[in-house]
Design a protein around this motif. Structure first.
Motif, PDB file in Angstrom:
ATOM      1  N   PHE A  31      31.475  -5.391  -0.895  1.00  0.00           N
ATOM      2  CA  PHE A  31      30.513  -5.384   0.210  1.00  0.00           C
ATOM      3  C   PHE A  31      31.216  -5.193   1.553  1.00  0.00           C
ATOM      4  N   LEU A  32      32.483  -5.613   1.643  1.00  0.00           N
ATOM      5  CA  LEU A  32      33.233  -5.437   2.887  1.00  0.00           C
ATOM      6  C   LEU A  32      33.654  -3.985   3.094  1.00  0.00           C
ATOM      7  N   ARG A  33      33.660  -3.201   2.006  1.00  0.00           N
ATOM      8  CA  ARG A  33      34.137  -1.819   2.078  1.00  0.00           C
ATOM      9  C   ARG A  33      33.006  -0.801   2.150  1.00  0.00           C
ATOM     10  N   LEU A  34      31.762  -1.286   2.228  1.00  0.00           N
ATOM     11  CA  LEU A  34      30.639  -0.357   2.276  1.00  0.00           C
ATOM     12  C   LEU A  34      30.690   0.530   3.515  1.00  0.00           C
ATOM     13  N   ARG A  35      31.107  -0.038   4.631  1.00  0.00           N
ATOM     14  CA  ARG A  35      31.171   0.716   5.880  1.00  0.00           C
ATOM     15  C   ARG A  35      32.608   1.014   6.319  1.00  0.00           C
ATOM     16  N   PHE A  36      33.543   0.165   5.919  1.00  0.00           N
ATOM     17  CA  PHE A  36      34.929   0.359   6.338  1.00  0.00           C
ATOM     18  C   PHE A  36      35.780   0.736   5.141  1.00  0.00           C
ATOM     19  N   PRO A  54      31.707   3.965  -6.732  1.00  0.00           N
ATOM     20  CA  PRO A  54      31.336   5.221  -7.393  1.00  0.00           C
ATOM     21  C   PRO A  54      30.734   6.245  -6.436  1.00  0.00           C
ATOM     22  N   LYS A  55      29.906   5.799  -5.495  1.00  0.00           N
ATOM     23  CA  LYS A  55      29.322   6.727  -4.523  1.00  0.00           C
ATOM     24  C   LYS A  55      30.397   7.339  -3.634  1.00  0.00           C
ATOM     25  N   GLN A  56      31.388   6.535  -3.273  1.00  0.00           N
ATOM     26  CA  GLN A  56      32.466   7.055  -2.436  1.00  0.00           C
ATOM     27  C   GLN A  56      33.338   8.036  -3.215  1.00  0.00           C
ATOM     28  N   VAL A  57      33.560   7.782  -4.504  1.00  0.00           N
ATOM     29  CA  VAL A  57      34.307   8.727  -5.338  1.00  0.00           C
ATOM     30  C   VAL A  57      33.599  10.074  -5.346  1.00  0.00           C
ATOM     31  N   ALA A  58      32.283  10.046  -5.537  1.00  0.00           N
ATOM     32  CA  ALA A  58      31.503  11.287  -5.544  1.00  0.00           C
ATOM     33  C   ALA A  58      31.579  11.992  -4.201  1.00  0.00           C
ATOM     34  N   ALA A  59      31.538  11.219  -3.120  1.00  0.00           N
ATOM     35  CA  ALA A  59      31.620  11.806  -1.781  1.00  0.00           C
ATOM     36  C   ALA A  59      32.983  12.430  -1.539  1.00  0.00           C
ATOM     37  N   VAL A  82      36.266  -0.028 -14.131  1.00  0.00           N
ATOM     38  CA  VAL A  82      35.444   0.684 -15.123  1.00  0.00           C
ATOM     39  C   VAL A  82      34.492   1.656 -14.420  1.00  0.00           C
ATOM     40  N   LEU A  83      33.899   1.225 -13.316  1.00  0.00           N
ATOM     41  CA  LEU A  83      32.987   2.090 -12.572  1.00  0.00           C
ATOM     42  C   LEU A  83      33.724   3.245 -11.892  1.00  0.00           C
ATOM     43  N   GLU A  84      34.920   2.977 -11.394  1.00  0.00           N
ATOM     44  CA  GLU A  84      35.712   4.048 -10.779  1.00  0.00           C
ATOM     45  C   GLU A  84      36.108   5.091 -11.826  1.00  0.00           C
ATOM     46  N   LYS A  85      36.529   4.614 -12.987  1.00  0.00           N
ATOM     47  CA  LYS A  85      36.926   5.526 -14.056  1.00  0.00           C
ATOM     48  C   LYS A  85      35.761   6.424 -14.467  1.00  0.00           C
TER      49      LYS A  85
END
Length: 231
Positions: A31-36, A54-59, A82-85
């Motif tokens: 949650f701390l990394r959602l914006r930063f 996962p959304k940031q990986v896609a971006a 697991v989600l990143e993979k």
């Protein structure tokens, strides 16, 4: 034998995926990394930052064209990994697990493995640890030296507060490690050719001695600081 990992979080069911996302957001402080994101482009082919969702990986795949992600935290059964993979597989990104440590001196093998890694991955690439400060910092120094040809004395800028790296804590061991080589170069007698970084790593570098010297210095400084605060 290495430590055996626990069974990875099962994300094949709605409940399992929910728990994995809970791991990421709350257990791993996502949650701390959602914006930063502590995201920085350090060359025309390399980015560094903190643990991506996962959304940031896609971006990163879509907006930056990332082909390789280097995970400096190592493989994990936890939800964030697991989600990143899964996200990397869905976005056709090579995920490389290359574990580094922020409070230890690196082995010569790890240094050589890092050079090999930078010479052989597909670019553009993104490397990350949890916060993007320390483990990403030491690897960025190595990247700038091995891949971009910067002297270590210049490459160590990657370990700075600009990237949230704090030299005063135990993570200052990383700065101390590189400073041993920088001092060696500066003390080379005039007319002699200084050792290259790899020559130092494969020769006089003693990782246990460097670690012990740092800890002794760091503990002594902490003791002095405590005494001064009492006076």
């Amino acid at each position: 034998m290495g430590k055996k990992l626990k069974e990875p979080r099962d994300i094949s069911t709605p409940e399992g995926r929910k728990l994995a996302n809970h791991d990421l957001m709350w257990g791993d402080h996502g949650f701390l990394r959602l914006r930063f994101r502590n995201l920085h482009q350090i060359s025309d082919e390399m980015y560094r930052g903190n643990q991506p969702s996962p959304k940031q990986v896609a971006a990163y795949a879509k907006e930056l064209g990332i082909k390789t992600i280097i995970n400096l935290r190592g493989e994990s059964p936890k939800g964030y990994y697991v989600l990143e993979k899964e996200a990397c597989e869905e976005n056709r990104i090579d995920l490389i697990d290359f574990q580094m440590f922020s409070r230890d001196t690196p082995t010569p093998k790890k240094i050589h493995d890092a050079k090999y890694l930078f010479d052989n991955i597909a670019y553009p690439a993104f490397m990350h640890c949890k916060s993007g400060a320390d483990r990403a910092g030491i690897m960025s120094v190595l990247y700038m030296h091995f891949r971009q040809g910067l002297p270590i004395a210049e490459a160590v800028e990657q370990l700075s507060f600009k990237y949230l790296h704090v030299k005063q804590g135990k993570t200052g061991m990383l700065d101390f490690f590189f400073q041993q080589y920088i001092d060696l170069v500066e003390q080379t007698p005039e007319g002699e050719t200084p050792l290259t970084f790899l020559e130092w790593i494969d020769g006089p570098y003693d990782r246990e001695a460097v670690k012990a010297e740092f800890l002794a210095t760091w503990k002594a400084k902490m003791m002095v600081d405590r005494i001064l605060r009492r006076e």
